[in-house]
Design a protein around this motif. Structure first.
Motif, PDB file in Angstrom:
ATOM      1  N   TYR A 245       1.037  -1.249   0.103  1.00 45.32           N
ATOM      2  CA  TYR A 245      -0.168   0.019   0.010  1.00 45.32           C
ATOM      3  C   TYR A 245       0.894   1.271   0.102  1.00 45.32           C
ATOM      4  N   THR A 246       2.232   1.047  -0.489  1.00 41.91           N
ATOM      5  CA  THR A 246       2.871   2.461  -0.583  1.00 41.91           C
ATOM      6  C   THR A 246       2.289   3.358  -1.805  1.00 41.91           C
ATOM      7  N   PRO A 247       1.873   4.536  -1.593  1.00 43.76           N
ATOM      8  CA  PRO A 247       1.470   5.247  -2.621  1.00 43.76           C
ATOM      9  C   PRO A 247       2.562   5.501  -3.771  1.00 43.76           C
ATOM     10  N   GLU A 248       2.007   5.546  -4.939  1.00 50.48           N
ATOM     11  CA  GLU A 248       3.118   5.641  -6.040  1.00 50.48           C
ATOM     12  C   GLU A 248       3.795   6.829  -6.223  1.00 50.48           C
TER      13      GLU A 248
ATOM     14  N   GLU B 184       8.699   7.660  -2.480  1.00 54.01           N
ATOM     15  CA  GLU B 184      10.048   6.787  -2.757  1.00 54.01           C
ATOM     16  C   GLU B 184      10.351   6.370  -1.262  1.00 54.01           C
ATOM     17  N   ARG B 185      10.470   5.193  -1.077  1.00 52.52           N
ATOM     18  CA  ARG B 185      10.902   4.367   0.168  1.00 52.52           C
ATOM     19  C   ARG B 185      12.593   4.264  -0.065  1.00 52.52           C
TER      20      ARG B 185
ATOM     21  N   ALA C 207       9.082  -8.555  -5.554  1.00 53.42           N
ATOM     22  CA  ALA C 207       7.861  -7.928  -5.819  1.00 53.42           C
ATOM     23  C   ALA C 207       6.884  -9.183  -5.769  1.00 53.42           C
ATOM     24  N   VAL C 208       6.313  -9.567  -4.922  1.00 50.55           N
ATOM     25  CA  VAL C 208       5.237 -10.601  -5.081  1.00 50.55           C
ATOM     26  C   VAL C 208       3.888 -10.417  -5.655  1.00 50.55           C
ATOM     27  N   ALA C 209       3.786  -9.184  -5.574  1.00 47.19           N
ATOM     28  CA  ALA C 209       2.781  -8.563  -6.645  1.00 47.19           C
ATOM     29  C   ALA C 209       3.055  -7.218  -7.155  1.00 47.19           C
ATOM     30  N   GLY C 210       2.583  -6.823  -8.102  1.00 41.92           N
ATOM     31  CA  GLY C 210       2.672  -5.510  -8.891  1.00 41.92           C
ATOM     32  C   GLY C 210       4.178  -5.188  -9.386  1.00 41.92           C
ATOM     33  N   ARG C 211       4.756  -4.036  -9.225  1.00 37.85           N
ATOM     34  CA  ARG C 211       5.868  -3.696  -9.695  1.00 37.85           C
ATOM     35  C   ARG C 211       6.798  -2.905  -8.765  1.00 37.85           C
ATOM     36  N   VAL C 212       8.002  -3.171  -8.343  1.00 37.19           N
ATOM     37  CA  VAL C 212       8.990  -2.452  -7.848  1.00 37.19           C
ATOM     38  C   VAL C 212      10.417  -1.776  -8.474  1.00 37.19           C
ATOM     39  N   THR C 213      10.405  -0.561  -8.690  1.00 36.39           N
ATOM     40  CA  THR C 213      11.559  -0.239  -9.248  1.00 36.39           C
ATOM     41  C   THR C 213      12.518   0.477  -8.459  1.00 36.39           C
ATOM     42  N   VAL C 214      13.867  -0.130  -8.231  1.00 37.75           N
ATOM     43  CA  VAL C 214      14.678  -0.122  -7.377  1.00 37.75           C
ATOM     44  C   VAL C 214      15.939   0.577  -8.163  1.00 37.75           C
ATOM     45  N   THR C 215      16.578   1.608  -7.458  1.00 32.46           N
ATOM     46  CA  THR C 215      17.832   2.155  -7.906  1.00 32.46           C
ATOM     47  C   THR C 215      18.833   1.994  -6.783  1.00 32.46           C
ATOM     48  N   THR C 216      19.841   1.568  -7.249  1.00 29.98           N
ATOM     49  CA  THR C 216      21.058   1.115  -6.504  1.00 29.98           C
ATOM     50  C   THR C 216      22.150   2.138  -6.616  1.00 29.98           C
TER      51      THR C 216
ATOM     52  N   MET D 232      13.264   3.110  -3.576  1.00 30.51           N
ATOM     53  CA  MET D 232      12.420   2.122  -4.193  1.00 30.51           C
ATOM     54  C   MET D 232      11.135   2.922  -4.239  1.00 30.51           C
ATOM     55  N   GLN D 233      10.281   2.570  -5.842  1.00 28.65           N
ATOM     56  CA  GLN D 233       9.058   3.350  -5.951  1.00 28.65           C
ATOM     57  C   GLN D 233       8.179   2.065  -6.210  1.00 28.65           C
ATOM     58  N   TYR D 234       6.905   2.254  -6.148  1.00 27.88           N
ATOM     59  CA  TYR D 234       5.959   1.081  -6.165  1.00 27.88           C
ATOM     60  C   TYR D 234       4.879   1.330  -6.827  1.00 27.88           C
ATOM     61  N   SER D 235       4.388   0.212  -7.633  1.00 22.78           N
ATOM     62  CA  SER D 235       3.004   0.666  -8.444  1.00 22.78           C
ATOM     63  C   SER D 235       1.946   0.380  -7.148  1.00 22.78           C
ATOM     64  N   HIS D 236       0.717   0.965  -7.596  1.00 22.43           N
ATOM     65  CA  HIS D 236      -0.206   0.699  -6.238  1.00 22.43           C
ATOM     66  C   HIS D 236      -0.549  -0.614  -5.863  1.00 22.43           C
ATOM     67  N   ASN D 237      -0.232  -1.708  -6.494  1.00 27.43           N
ATOM     68  CA  ASN D 237      -0.671  -2.733  -6.058  1.00 27.43           C
ATOM     69  C   ASN D 237       0.551  -3.801  -5.690  1.00 27.43           C
ATOM     70  N   ALA D 238       1.533  -3.087  -5.469  1.00 30.37           N
ATOM     71  CA  ALA D 238       2.847  -3.631  -5.086  1.00 30.37           C
ATOM     72  C   ALA D 238       2.957  -4.267  -3.767  1.00 30.37           C
ATOM     73  N   VAL D 239       3.289  -5.576  -3.756  1.00 25.62           N
ATOM     74  CA  VAL D 239       3.773  -6.109  -2.251  1.00 25.62           C
ATOM     75  C   VAL D 239       4.931  -6.533  -2.301  1.00 25.62           C
ATOM     76  N   GLN D 240       6.019  -5.990  -1.630  1.00 30.09           N
ATOM     77  CA  GLN D 240       7.400  -6.119  -1.742  1.00 30.09           C
ATOM     78  C   GLN D 240       7.845  -7.237  -0.292  1.00 30.09           C
ATOM     79  N   ILE D 241       8.444  -8.213  -0.659  1.00 33.79           N
ATOM     80  CA  ILE D 241       8.852  -9.025   0.488  1.00 33.79           C
ATOM     81  C   ILE D 241      10.414  -8.765   0.532  1.00 33.79           C
ATOM     82  N   CYS D 242      11.007  -8.719   1.650  1.00 32.40           N
ATOM     83  CA  CYS D 242      12.526  -8.414   1.607  1.00 32.40           C
ATOM     84  C   CYS D 242      12.792  -9.684   2.685  1.00 32.40           C
TER      85      CYS D 242
END
Ligand code: T46
Length: 133
Positions: free
Chosen positions: A41-44, A47-48, A62-71, A100-110
Motif C-alpha cells: 500500500y505504498t502510494p506511487e 519513494e522509500r 515484488a510478489v505482486a505489482g512492480r517495484v523499481t529499485v535504484t542502487t 524504491m518506488q512502487y506500483s499501487h498494487n505492489a507487495v514487496q517481500i524482503c
C-alpha cells in the motif's frame, strides 16, 4: 557474498491452468535469512528507502505489482532494476544506497541476512559518500 546487486531467478513451478509456486531455499540464497518483512500500500508518489546498510544484505521480491529499485554502490556505480515478476529477486549487498518506488498494487517481500538494528542504517547520503572507496 557479492559486492554488487544482481537479479536472482527463483524457480517457477506450475502452469497457467493451475497457478505457480516459487521457492527460496537456503542452497540457492547468498546468505542464510534471519528476518523477513514486507511492505504494501505504498502510494506511487512515495519513494522509500534512501539509505544504505553497513552489514545487512537483502533480497527484494515484488510478489505482486512492480517495484523499481535504484542502487548506488560506494564506488559511484548506479543501476536501476524493475522487479515485476514474483519469481524475480534483487540481491542488494551491504554498503549499497537504494531507493524504491512502487506500483499501487505492489507487495514487496524482503529476505534479510540480519535482525533489525537501526545502528546498521546509514540514512544520510553525505554520510554514505564518506564511505566511498
Ligand atoms: C530496506 C528496505 C528495502 C522495524 O521496526 N523493523 C524492521 O525490521 C524494519 C524493516 C523496519 N522497522 C521500522 C523502522 C521504521 O520506523 O519500520 C519503519 C519503516 O522502516 P523504513 O523507513 O526503513 O522502511 P523502508 O521501506 O524505507 O526500508 C525497509 C527496510 O527498513 C530497509 O532495511 O532496505 O525496506
Amino acid at each position: 557474498m557479492s559486492d554488487t546487486p544482481y537479479i536472482i531467478q527463483f524457480p517457477k513451478i506450475g502452469e497457467s491452468a493451475l497457478g505457480y509456486i516459487s521457492i527460496a531455499e537456503k542452497e540457492n540464497l547468498p546468505f542464510v535469512p534471519k528476518r523477513i518483512y514486507w511492505t504494501y500500500y505504498t502510494p506511487e508518489e512515495v519513494e522509500r528507502g534512501a539509505h544504505s546498510h553497513y552489514e545487512l544484505q537483502q533480497i527484494l521480491i515484488a510478489v505482486a505489482g512492480r517495484v523499481t529499485v535504484t542502487t548506488e554502490l560506494s564506488n559511484g556505480e548506479k543501476q536501476q532494476f524493475v522487479l515485476d515478476s514474483p519469481n524475480k529477486g534483487l540481491y542488494i549487498p551491504k554498503m549499497c544506497w537504494r531507493t524504491m518506488q512502487y506500483s499501487h498494487n505492489a507487495v514487496q517481500i524482503c529476505i534479510a541476512s540480519l535482525e533489525y538494528s537501526e545502528d546498521d542504517y546509514i540514512r544520510n547520503y553525505d554520510e554514505f559518500l564518506k564511505h566511498s572507496k
